[in-house]
Every structure is written in C-alpha cells, then in structure tokens.
Motif scaffolding. Structure first.
Motif, short mmCIF file in Angstrom:
data_model
loop_
_atom_site.label_atom_id
_atom_site.label_comp_id
_atom_site.label_asym_id
_atom_site.label_seq_id
_atom_site.Cartn_x
_atom_site.Cartn_y
_atom_site.Cartn_z
N ASP A 112 20.06 -2.65 -25.30
CA ASP A 112 20.05 -3.06 -26.71
C ASP A 112 19.44 -4.45 -26.87
O ASP A 112 18.92 -4.76 -27.95
N VAL A 113 19.54 -5.24 -25.82
CA VAL A 113 18.81 -6.51 -25.75
C VAL A 113 18.30 -6.62 -24.31
O VAL A 113 19.06 -6.36 -23.37
N PHE A 114 17.04 -6.98 -24.16
CA PHE A 114 16.48 -7.16 -22.81
C PHE A 114 15.73 -8.49 -22.79
O PHE A 114 14.69 -8.63 -23.42
N PHE A 115 16.30 -9.46 -22.07
CA PHE A 115 15.60 -10.73 -21.81
C PHE A 115 14.89 -10.54 -20.48
O PHE A 115 15.51 -10.60 -19.42
N CYS A 116 13.61 -10.26 -20.56
CA CYS A 116 12.83 -9.92 -19.37
C CYS A 116 12.16 -11.19 -18.87
O CYS A 116 11.11 -11.60 -19.38
N PRO A 134 16.39 2.63 -28.86
CA PRO A 134 15.83 2.52 -30.21
C PRO A 134 16.48 1.35 -30.94
O PRO A 134 17.71 1.22 -30.92
N GLY A 135 15.68 0.50 -31.52
CA GLY A 135 16.22 -0.69 -32.19
C GLY A 135 16.54 -1.83 -31.23
O GLY A 135 16.95 -2.91 -31.66
N GLY A 136 16.34 -1.58 -29.96
CA GLY A 136 16.64 -2.60 -28.95
C GLY A 136 15.67 -3.77 -29.04
O GLY A 136 14.49 -3.60 -29.38
N LEU A 137 16.18 -4.95 -28.73
CA LEU A 137 15.39 -6.18 -28.84
C LEU A 137 14.88 -6.60 -27.47
O LEU A 137 15.65 -6.61 -26.49
N LEU A 138 13.61 -6.97 -27.43
CA LEU A 138 12.99 -7.48 -26.21
C LEU A 138 12.61 -8.94 -26.43
O LEU A 138 12.02 -9.28 -27.47
N ILE A 139 12.97 -9.79 -25.48
CA ILE A 139 12.65 -11.21 -25.59
C ILE A 139 11.91 -11.63 -24.33
O ILE A 139 12.38 -11.41 -23.21
N LEU A 140 10.73 -12.22 -24.54
CA LEU A 140 9.86 -12.65 -23.44
C LEU A 140 9.49 -14.11 -23.66
O LEU A 140 8.82 -14.45 -24.65
#
Ligand SMILES: C[S@@+](CC[C@H](N)C(=O)[O-])C[C@H]1O[C@@H](n2cnc3c(N)ncnc32)[C@H](O)[C@@H]1O
Length: 190
Positions: A112-116, A134-140
């Motif tokens: 649901d949140v991925f700090f990659c 679906p609706g998940g947040l990705l932060i790069l």
C-alpha cells in the motif's frame, strides 16, 4: 535558546544515532521523512514496505505514520546494518526488518506504500510497479531537480525518472522535498 529546526520523532532520532555509530551517511533527510510518515498515515490497515533499510531512519519515519492495524516490512542487504536497525524496532511486532536482497519483500506484496530506496528502483523498475496494490503509493527519493521536460540529469534525459513519471499504471508526479532533492510520488491506478 530558540531553535529553527523542527524536532523529529524519538524513534527517528534513535535511528539517526545508529547511523552515526555505524558511520552510515545515506539516510533520508527529514523533509523526505515527513512525506514517508504522511504516506503511511493514509493506509492505516496497509502493508508498508521499504527496500534499503540503512540504519532505519526512513523506516522510523514510515513508522511515525503506522496505523495500529498496519504492517511495516523493510529489507537491507548489509547484515550488520540490518541487525542494528532491527534494534530500533524490537519493541513493535508490526515491524519486520529482513536481511538480504530486496526481492525478499515480494512475499509481503502487494504494498500500500512502497519506499523503494535500495534495490528495485534501478534494477527492476517494472517489478517495482507490479508490487504495488491498486491505489498503492510509490515513493522514490534522491533525484536531482530538473526544470526540463523530459527531466534531465547531467545533460541527458533521465530515462529512469521518465519511466516512473509516464508509466501507464501510475499517476505520478515529482515534488521538491528540498531545493536540491526531488522525489517521485506515484499512485498505482486501480
Ligand atoms: C539510500 S540507503 C537507504 C536509506 C534508508 N532507506 C533511509 O531512508 O534512511 C540504500 C540502502 O540500500 C541497501 N541496498 C542496496 N541495494 C540493495 C538490495 N538489492 N537489496 C537490499 N538492500 C539494498 C544499501 O545497503 C543501503 O543501506
């Protein structure tokens, strides 16, 4: 004496001490950290993931927004760093600090949140997108601000940033977290 610096959560301060003890200098800055905490807050029942734990500073920021029903899983390939970071979260069984390659995270997907932030971002960006709910947040984190479109780095088109910003499965934008750091924030289309 008045200070101009906003205080950080105690667990972030603890992870920053671990970084100093370990000589680890790649932790995220508080401006990015506050974005991580915010993102975690939006998913109170979610699976929150991080690749590249480092000493646990980003993890602690994610933890600052972690709901009572949420889970936080992070992975670090440097065993000594992972061991030290795990100590920061030893009192909270919502948090798992894994040791090994970032692909260990896959068994906990979708996120649901991925700090990659260590593994995946550059070596398998398509898989990074697939791991989002679906609706998940990705932060790069850690892009260099660019006034150009398409974005440039070192005078060349930044193909990696372009990949994320224009991926058809993502609704993505770039924010200036400091004048010198740009962060891509994206949500997976339902
Ligand atoms: C930028 S630092 C992480 C900082 C941390 N996320 C924070 O915000 O404080 C990147 C970390 O990713 C780890 N790393 C790099 N490649 C990795 C991989 N393939 N799998 C797991 N960890 C990896 C590195 O050892 C390093 O500690």
């Amino acid at each position: 004496m008045p200070t101009t610096e906003r205080a950080v959560p105690p667990r972030v301060a603890a992870a920053e001490r671990v970084a100093a003890e370990a000589g680890f200098k790649q932790s995220c800055v508080p401006e990015v950290g506050r974005l991580l905490g915010l993102a975690a807050t939006t998913k109170p029942h979610g699976v929150i993931a991080e690749s590249g734990t480092g000493s646990g500073v980003g993890t602690a920021w994610l933890h600052s927004g972690l709901g009572a029903e949420a889970r936080l899983v992070t992975v670090e390939r440097d065993a000594e760093l992972a061991r030290r970071a795990a100590g920061v979260f030893a009192d909270d069984d919502r948090v798992a600090v894994l040791t090994g390659d970032w692909r260990l995270l896959e068994q906990h997907a979708p996120f649901d949140v991925f700090f990659c932030d260590g593994g995946g971002k550059r070596d398998d960006p398509e898989r990074v997108v697939e791991l989002l709910a679906p609706g998940g947040l990705l932060i790069l984190d850690d892009f260099t601000p660019s006034p150009h479109w398409p974005p440039q780095f070192d005078g060349e088109v930044d193909e990696l940033r372009l990949f994320y910003l224009t991926h058809p499965a993502l609704n993505a934008t770039e924010v200036l977290t400091t004048p010198f750091i740009s962060t891509v924030v994206a949500a997976r289309r339902p």
